[in-house]
Design an enzyme around this catalytic site. Structure first.
Site, PDB file in Angstrom:
ATOM      1  N   GLU A   1       0.860  -1.196   0.000  1.00 67.02           N
ATOM      2  CA  GLU A   1       0.000   0.000   0.000  1.00 67.02           C
ATOM      3  C   GLU A   1       0.894   1.242   0.000  1.00 67.02           C
ATOM      4  OE1 GLU A   1      -3.224   1.113  -0.229  1.00 67.02           O
ATOM      5  OE2 GLU A   1      -2.338   3.069   0.158  1.00 67.02           O
ATOM      6  N   GLN A   2       0.591   2.155  -0.913  1.00 67.44           N
ATOM      7  CA  GLN A   2       1.445   3.342  -1.037  1.00 67.44           C
ATOM      8  C   GLN A   2       1.361   4.276   0.180  1.00 67.44           C
ATOM      9  OE1 GLN A   2       0.180   5.555  -4.480  1.00 67.44           O
ATOM     10  NE2 GLN A   2      -1.801   6.077  -3.617  1.00 67.44           N
TER      11      GLN A   2
ATOM     12  N   ARG B   1     -16.468   4.692   5.431  1.00 64.16           N
ATOM     13  CA  ARG B   1     -15.374   4.018   4.729  1.00 64.16           C
ATOM     14  C   ARG B   1     -14.186   3.701   5.648  1.00 64.16           C
ATOM     15  NH1 ARG B   1     -11.154   4.458   1.131  1.00 64.16           N
ATOM     16  NH2 ARG B   1     -11.423   3.248  -0.771  1.00 64.16           N
TER      17      ARG B   1
ATOM     18  N   TYR C   1     -27.536   9.419   4.015  1.00 62.29           N
ATOM     19  CA  TYR C   1     -27.874   8.267   4.862  1.00 62.29           C
ATOM     20  C   TYR C   1     -26.950   8.232   6.073  1.00 62.29           C
ATOM     21  CZ  TYR C   1     -24.140   6.336   1.837  1.00 62.29           C
ATOM     22  OH  TYR C   1     -22.978   6.136   1.125  1.00 62.29           O
TER      23      TYR C   1
ATOM     24  N   ASP D   1     -11.761  -1.062  -8.546  1.00 62.97           N
ATOM     25  CA  ASP D   1     -11.771   0.115  -9.427  1.00 62.97           C
ATOM     26  C   ASP D   1     -10.685   0.051 -10.502  1.00 62.97           C
ATOM     27  OD1 ASP D   1     -13.853   1.174  -8.018  1.00 62.97           O
ATOM     28  OD2 ASP D   1     -12.746   2.865  -7.173  1.00 62.97           O
TER      29      ASP D   1
HETATM   30  C1  LIG Z   1     -10.213   8.016  -0.691  1.00 65.82           C
HETATM   31  C2  LIG Z   1     -11.410   7.349  -1.292  1.00 65.82           C
HETATM   32  C3  LIG Z   1     -12.691   7.655  -0.849  1.00 65.82           C
HETATM   33  C4  LIG Z   1     -13.816   6.999  -1.400  1.00 65.82           C
HETATM   34  N1  LIG Z   1     -15.050   7.333  -0.919  1.00 65.82           N
HETATM   35  C5  LIG Z   1     -16.142   6.702  -1.453  1.00 65.82           C
HETATM   36  C6  LIG Z   1     -17.424   7.031  -0.985  1.00 65.82           C
HETATM   37  O1  LIG Z   1     -17.595   7.898  -0.141  1.00 65.82           O
HETATM   38  N2  LIG Z   1     -18.491   6.378  -1.526  1.00 65.82           N
HETATM   39  C7  LIG Z   1     -18.345   5.404  -2.499  1.00 65.82           C
HETATM   40  O2  LIG Z   1     -19.338   4.793  -2.962  1.00 65.82           O
HETATM   41  N3  LIG Z   1     -17.127   5.101  -2.967  1.00 65.82           N
HETATM   42  C8  LIG Z   1     -16.040   5.728  -2.467  1.00 65.82           C
HETATM   43  N4  LIG Z   1     -14.831   5.435  -2.947  1.00 65.82           N
HETATM   44  C9  LIG Z   1     -14.797   4.452  -4.017  1.00 65.82           C
HETATM   45  C10 LIG Z   1     -14.993   3.107  -3.473  1.00 65.82           C
HETATM   46  O3  LIG Z   1     -14.405   3.093  -2.196  1.00 65.82           O
HETATM   47  C11 LIG Z   1     -14.349   2.185  -4.465  1.00 65.82           C
HETATM   48  O4  LIG Z   1     -15.253   1.873  -5.517  1.00 65.82           O
HETATM   49  C12 LIG Z   1     -13.942   0.923  -3.793  1.00 65.82           C
HETATM   50  O5  LIG Z   1     -13.260   1.257  -2.618  1.00 65.82           O
HETATM   51  C13 LIG Z   1     -13.081   0.137  -4.744  1.00 65.82           C
HETATM   52  O6  LIG Z   1     -12.086  -0.491  -4.010  1.00 65.82           O
HETATM   53  P1  LIG Z   1     -10.624  -0.677  -4.588  1.00 65.82           P
HETATM   54  O7  LIG Z   1      -9.923  -1.470  -3.558  1.00 65.82           O
HETATM   55  O8  LIG Z   1     -10.695  -1.131  -5.971  1.00 65.82           O
HETATM   56  O9  LIG Z   1      -9.998   0.775  -4.671  1.00 65.82           O
HETATM   57  P2  LIG Z   1      -9.602   1.815  -3.505  1.00 65.82           P
HETATM   58  O10 LIG Z   1     -10.489   1.612  -2.339  1.00 65.82           O
HETATM   59  O11 LIG Z   1      -9.531   3.116  -4.189  1.00 65.82           O
HETATM   60  O12 LIG Z   1      -8.154   1.351  -3.058  1.00 65.82           O
HETATM   61  C14 LIG Z   1      -7.007   1.478  -3.856  1.00 65.82           C
HETATM   62  C15 LIG Z   1      -5.811   1.508  -2.927  1.00 65.82           C
HETATM   63  O13 LIG Z   1      -4.636   1.397  -3.707  1.00 65.82           O
HETATM   64  C16 LIG Z   1      -3.678   2.302  -3.209  1.00 65.82           C
HETATM   65  N5  LIG Z   1      -2.762   2.584  -4.312  1.00 65.82           N
HETATM   66  C17 LIG Z   1      -2.975   3.329  -5.414  1.00 65.82           C
HETATM   67  N6  LIG Z   1      -1.921   3.313  -6.232  1.00 65.82           N
HETATM   68  C18 LIG Z   1      -0.987   2.525  -5.629  1.00 65.82           C
HETATM   69  C19 LIG Z   1       0.319   2.107  -6.007  1.00 65.82           C
HETATM   70  N7  LIG Z   1       0.886   2.486  -7.155  1.00 65.82           N
HETATM   71  N8  LIG Z   1       0.986   1.288  -5.171  1.00 65.82           N
HETATM   72  C20 LIG Z   1       0.427   0.887  -3.991  1.00 65.82           C
HETATM   73  N9  LIG Z   1      -0.808   1.272  -3.592  1.00 65.82           N
HETATM   74  C21 LIG Z   1      -1.507   2.066  -4.407  1.00 65.82           C
HETATM   75  C22 LIG Z   1      -4.489   3.471  -2.732  1.00 65.82           C
HETATM   76  O14 LIG Z   1      -3.767   4.258  -1.799  1.00 65.82           O
HETATM   77  C23 LIG Z   1      -5.691   2.784  -2.128  1.00 65.82           C
HETATM   78  O15 LIG Z   1      -5.477   2.451  -0.776  1.00 65.82           O
HETATM   79  C24 LIG Z   1     -13.664   6.045  -2.425  1.00 65.82           C
HETATM   80  C25 LIG Z   1     -12.366   5.750  -2.881  1.00 65.82           C
HETATM   81  C26 LIG Z   1     -11.252   6.399  -2.310  1.00 65.82           C
HETATM   82  C27 LIG Z   1      -9.837   6.071  -2.764  1.00 65.82           C
END
Ligand SMILES: Cc1cc2nc3c(=O)[nH]c(=O)nc-3n(C[C@H](O)[C@H](O)[C@H](O)COP(=O)(O)OP(=O)(O)OC[C@H]3O[C@@H](n4cnc5c(N)ncnc54)[C@H](O)[C@@H]3O)c2cc1C
Length: 400
Positions: A34-35, A108, A217, A295
Site C-alpha cells: 500500500e502506497q 469508509r 444516509y 476500481d
Molecule cells: C479516498 C477514497 C474515498 C472513497 N469514498 C467513497 C465514498 O464515499 N463512496 C463510495 O461509494 N465510494 C467511495 N470510494 C470508491 C470506493 O471506495 C471504491 O469503488 C472501492 O473502494 C473500490 O475499491 P478498490 O480497492 O478497488 O480501490 P480503492 O479503495 O480506491 O483502493 C485502492 C488503494 O490502492 C492504493 N494505491 C494506489 N496506487 C498505488 C500504487 N501504485 N501502489 C500501492 N498502492 C496504491 C491506494 O492508496 C488505495 O489504498 C472512495 C475511494 C477512495 C480512494
C-alpha cells in the site's frame, strides 16, 4: 533483497484487503503493498448491499460490521423542490428475508479498519505501508513487482488492486481515456447531533431533481450523516477524493432546492468535490500471471452504489479461483476474469444509465415528477433493477 510470496497485491484499499483476507483464510502467503504510509482512510460513506455483505460475512466479519454500521429501515425518494416523499423499498428485516443478508451503510474508514485488522490477525506482516508499486516484470515462472523505494516483491501472481488510477492497469493495458461525465459530486459528512430531529431518520434518502440529485444516509453507528450531491456542470474536471470546495459553492449548485437540502449542506464539516469520469469497461484485464480487481479493473460511476461491493466480490471470487487444486496461477486468473467480467460490465453500464434516471427533466414540475416517479420506481421496475444485483452469491457463482 527480493521478498518472495505467492500472491502480491498492489493496493490496500477495500478490494485489495478483501482479497488478502480471503486468500489468507485459504492458507496462501500474501503481501499487500500500500502506497500510504499509515492505515488511515479518508472518504465518506459506502452502501453495502446484500451481495457484498454476503462475502464479508463469509469472511467472518459480521460482528465488527454490525458494531459500526448503520442499518437503514428503507429507502425513500424525495422531490427536489417540494420535498414530497415516496417510499422506495424496505430494507432492514426485508432485505434479510429477501436476500439472506442486510443492507448496511458504512463509514469508509470503519470498513477499511475492520478489513485491515482481520488481515493482520492472520499475518501481521501481510501489509506493507509506504510501498508504492511503480511497475512489474512478468517472467516465465513468476512476476516481480517493483516498489518506488527500490524493493522488489516476487510472486506467483500479481493483483493490481490499486484503484481508479491504477499503475498496474497502465502497464497491462493501453492508456485509459477517461471522459468527463458532465457531473460533479459534492461529498461530506455531518455529525448527526447537529441535525434537526426530522433529518436524523434511519433511512436512505434520494432527492431527485432536474440536473441534480442528492443522497444522504446515516453512518458510523448513527453518529454521522453521509451527504453526496451530484450536479450537472462542466467547469470542474479534477478526479480526486481529497479536493476541497466551499459551502457557498455548494449552496449555489442547488438553487431552489428544499430547505432540508440546504440545512444539510450548512452542517457538512468539510465539503469535497470530485469530477465524475466515465471509462468504458475493459474487454479483458488479465495477462498470464497478472490481473486487476475493483476500481482498477472496472471503475464505475457511483449511481448504483456498487463500487465497493464489486471490489469485495472480486476479492472473494479471486481467492476461490486461486484456491482450486492443483494450483495453476495462469488458469486461475483466466477463470477469475471470466467469472467476473460480464457482471461487472453490466453493473458499470447500468450505473451510468441510473444517473439519467435521477436527473430527468420531467422532474422540474410537480405533476410531471409524480408521473415520472410512479413510472420509473414502480415495484416491478425496482425488482428488475436490483434483484439480479443483490441476489448474487459469491459462493455459488460458477467459476472454472
Ligand atoms: C479516498 C477514497 C474515498 C472513497 N469514498 C467513497 C465514498 O464515499 N463512496 C463510495 O461509494 N465510494 C467511495 N470510494 C470508491 C470506493 O471506495 C471504491 O469503488 C472501492 O473502494 C473500490 O475499491 P478498490 O480497492 O478497488 O480501490 P480503492 O479503495 O480506491 O483502493 C485502492 C488503494 O490502492 C492504493 N494505491 C494506489 N496506487 C498505488 C500504487 N501504485 N501502489 C500501492 N498502492 C496504491 C491506494 O492508496 C488505495 O489504498 C472512495 C475511494 C477512495 C480512494
Amino acid at each position: 533483497m527480493d521478498e518472495r510470496t505467492q500472491v502480491a497485491i498492489a493496493g490496500g484499499g477495500i478490494g485489495g484487503l478483501t482479497a488478502a483476507l480471503a486468500l489468507l483464510r485459504r492458507g496462501f502467503k500474501v503481501i499487500v503493498c500500500e502506497q500510504a504510509t499509515e492505515l488511515r482512510e479518508v472518504g465518506a460513506g459506502l452502501q453495502l448491499s446484500p451481495n457484498g455483505l454476503r462475502a464479508l460475512y463469509q469472511l467472518g466479519l459480521e460482528k465488527p460490521l454490525m458494531r459500526s454500521a448503520s442499518e437503514p429501515s428503507g429507502k425513500e425518494i424525495r422531490l427536489w423542490n417540494s420535498g414530497r416523499t415516496w417510499s422506495l423499498f424496505d430494507l432492514g428485516a426485508s432485505s434479510v428475508k429477501q436476500y439472506g443478508y442486510p443492507y448496511l451503510m458504512m463509514y469508509r474508514p470503519d470498513l477499511h479498519a475492520i478489513l485491515a485488522e482481520a488481515v493482520l490477525q492472520l499475518d501481521q506482516n501481510a501489509i506493507w505501508l509506504g510501498a508504492k508499486c511503480v511497475g512489474f516484470e512478468q517472467r516465465k515462472k513468476d512476476v516481480a513487482m517493483q516498489l518506488a523505494d527500490g524493493r522488489t516483491v516476487v510472486a506467483d501472481v500479481l493483483v493490481g488492486a490499486d484503484g481508479v488510477h491504477s499503475t498496474v492497469r497502465a502497464q497491462l493495458m493501453d492508456a485509459d481515456q477517461p471522459r468527463f461525465s458532465g457531473c460533479l459530486a459534492w461529498r461530506g459528512v455531518i455529525p448527526m447531533d447537529q441535525l434537526p430531529q426530522a433529518l436524523r431518520r434511519p433511512v436512505g434518502t434520494n432527492w431527485i431533481g432536474p440536473g441534480a440529485h442528492v443522497i444522504h444516509y446515516p453512518l458510523h453507528a448513527g453518529k454521522l450523516m453521509n451527504f453526496v450531491g451530484i450536479v450537472e456542470k462542466d467547469d470542474w474536471c479534477v478526479e480526486s477524493w481529497t479536493q476541497k470546495g466551499t459551502h457557498e459553492e455548494m449552496h449555489a449548485d442547488f438553487p431552489g432546492w428544499h430547505d432540508d437540502v440546504h440545512t444539510l449542506i450548512d452542517r457538512i464539516q468539510v465539503p469535497y468535490k470530485w469530477a465524475l469520469m466515465i471509462r468504458d469497461p475493459l474487454s479483458r484485464w488479465t495477462s498470464d500471471n497478472v490481473t486487476l480487481l475493483g476500481d482498477a479493473a472496472h471503475p464505475t460511476l457511483p449511481f448504483l452504489a456498487q463500487g465497493a461491493a464489486m471490489a469485495i466480490e472480486d476479492g472473494y471470487i479471486l481467492a476461490r479461483c486461486l484456491g482450486n487444486t492443483p494450483f495453476e496461477p495462469k488458469a486461475a486468473l483466466a477463470g477469475y476474469e471470466k467469472a467476473r467480467i460480464k457482471r461487472t460490465t453490466h453493473i458499470v453500464q447500468q450505473s451510468t444509465e441510473n444517473g439519467q434516471r435521477f436527473h430527468n427533466r420531467e422532474l422540474a414540475d410537480a405533476e410531471g415528477a409524480a408521473a415520472y416517479v410512479d413510472r420509473e420506481w414502480a415495484e416491478g421496475k425496482i425488482r428488475q433493477r436490483y434483484d439480479w444485483l443483490f441476489s448474487y452469491d459469491v459462493d455459488r457463482a460458477p467459476v472454472e
